[in-house]
Design a protein around this motif. Structure first.
Motif, PDB file in Angstrom:
ATOM      1  N   LEU A  32      11.075 -69.960 -85.790  1.00  0.00           N
ATOM      2  CA  LEU A  32      12.521 -69.761 -86.143  1.00  0.00           C
ATOM      3  C   LEU A  32      12.872 -68.317 -85.961  1.00  0.00           C
ATOM      4  N   LEU A  33      12.301 -67.443 -86.493  1.00  0.00           N
ATOM      5  CA  LEU A  33      12.722 -66.106 -86.372  1.00  0.00           C
ATOM      6  C   LEU A  33      12.648 -65.505 -84.934  1.00  0.00           C
ATOM      7  N   VAL A  54      18.995 -70.452 -75.399  1.00  0.00           N
ATOM      8  CA  VAL A  54      17.887 -69.906 -75.464  1.00  0.00           C
ATOM      9  C   VAL A  54      17.413 -70.175 -77.122  1.00  0.00           C
ATOM     10  N   LEU A  55      18.400 -69.812 -78.019  1.00  0.00           N
ATOM     11  CA  LEU A  55      18.107 -69.832 -79.349  1.00  0.00           C
ATOM     12  C   LEU A  55      17.745 -71.395 -79.783  1.00  0.00           C
ATOM     13  N   VAL A  56      18.264 -72.201 -79.432  1.00  0.00           N
ATOM     14  CA  VAL A  56      18.192 -73.866 -79.649  1.00  0.00           C
ATOM     15  C   VAL A  56      16.812 -74.220 -78.914  1.00  0.00           C
ATOM     16  N   ALA A  57      16.478 -73.347 -77.578  1.00  0.00           N
ATOM     17  CA  ALA A  57      15.210 -73.993 -76.991  1.00  0.00           C
ATOM     18  C   ALA A  57      13.943 -73.585 -77.605  1.00  0.00           C
ATOM     19  N   ILE A  58      14.164 -72.467 -77.853  1.00  0.00           N
ATOM     20  CA  ILE A  58      12.874 -71.690 -78.435  1.00  0.00           C
ATOM     21  C   ILE A  58      12.752 -72.420 -80.059  1.00  0.00           C
ATOM     22  N   VAL A  60      13.433 -75.338 -81.208  1.00  0.00           N
ATOM     23  CA  VAL A  60      13.011 -76.597 -81.027  1.00  0.00           C
ATOM     24  C   VAL A  60      11.717 -76.870 -80.465  1.00  0.00           C
ATOM     25  N   GLY A  61      11.640 -76.146 -79.522  1.00  0.00           N
ATOM     26  CA  GLY A  61      10.194 -75.991 -78.780  1.00  0.00           C
ATOM     27  C   GLY A  61       9.089 -75.410 -79.713  1.00  0.00           C
ATOM     28  N   GLY A  62       9.298 -74.540 -80.717  1.00  0.00           N
ATOM     29  CA  GLY A  62       8.607 -73.940 -81.417  1.00  0.00           C
ATOM     30  C   GLY A  62       7.968 -74.884 -82.374  1.00  0.00           C
ATOM     31  N   LEU A  63       8.861 -75.589 -83.086  1.00  0.00           N
ATOM     32  CA  LEU A  63       8.927 -76.739 -84.101  1.00  0.00           C
ATOM     33  C   LEU A  63       8.047 -77.907 -83.575  1.00  0.00           C
ATOM     34  N   PHE A  64       8.439 -78.284 -82.087  1.00  0.00           N
ATOM     35  CA  PHE A  64       7.574 -79.359 -81.861  1.00  0.00           C
ATOM     36  C   PHE A  64       6.166 -78.808 -81.429  1.00  0.00           C
TER      37      PHE A  64
END
Length: 102
Positions: A32-33, A54-58, A60-64
């Motif tokens: 998130l950060l 970029v914000l949403v991709a990072i 969502v990708g990080g949480l998945f």
């Protein structure tokens, strides 16, 4: 007579928050950060819409990624496969059986 205290039984279980357990809570917060920082820098330098993407991709990708790694378990370690032969490089020392006499 000794005092009796109530024992909290949940101490032996990992901390859980929104489906993430133990160390994976920190991984989720880190993604998130990272998404917020990378998105804000991209918004400032490039474009607001590209930064939002970029914000949403990072995030969502990080949480998945964190959720997929959590399925392996809290103590997921690589298992060595194969047979490993370690060479023996010890010299034979014949010092222990002998005593020096004066």
């Amino acid at each position: 007579m000794a005092k009796r205290f109530a024992v909290y039984k949940g101490l032996q279980r990992p901390l859980t928050f929104k489906g993430f357990k133990g160390k994976f809570i920190y991984w989720g917060v880190g993604s998130l950060l990272l998404g917020l920082v990378a998105g804000s820098i991209t918004m400032a330098l490039v474009n607001m819409y590209v930064g939002a993407a970029v914000l949403v991709a990072i995030i969502v990708g990080g949480l998945f990624y964190t959720a997929s790694r959590q399925k392996g378990g809290l103590h997921d370690k690589p298992e060595p496969r194969g047979i490993y032969i370690h060479p023996v490089n010890l010299k034979i020392l014949k010092v222990y059986g002998k005593q020096k006499r004066v």
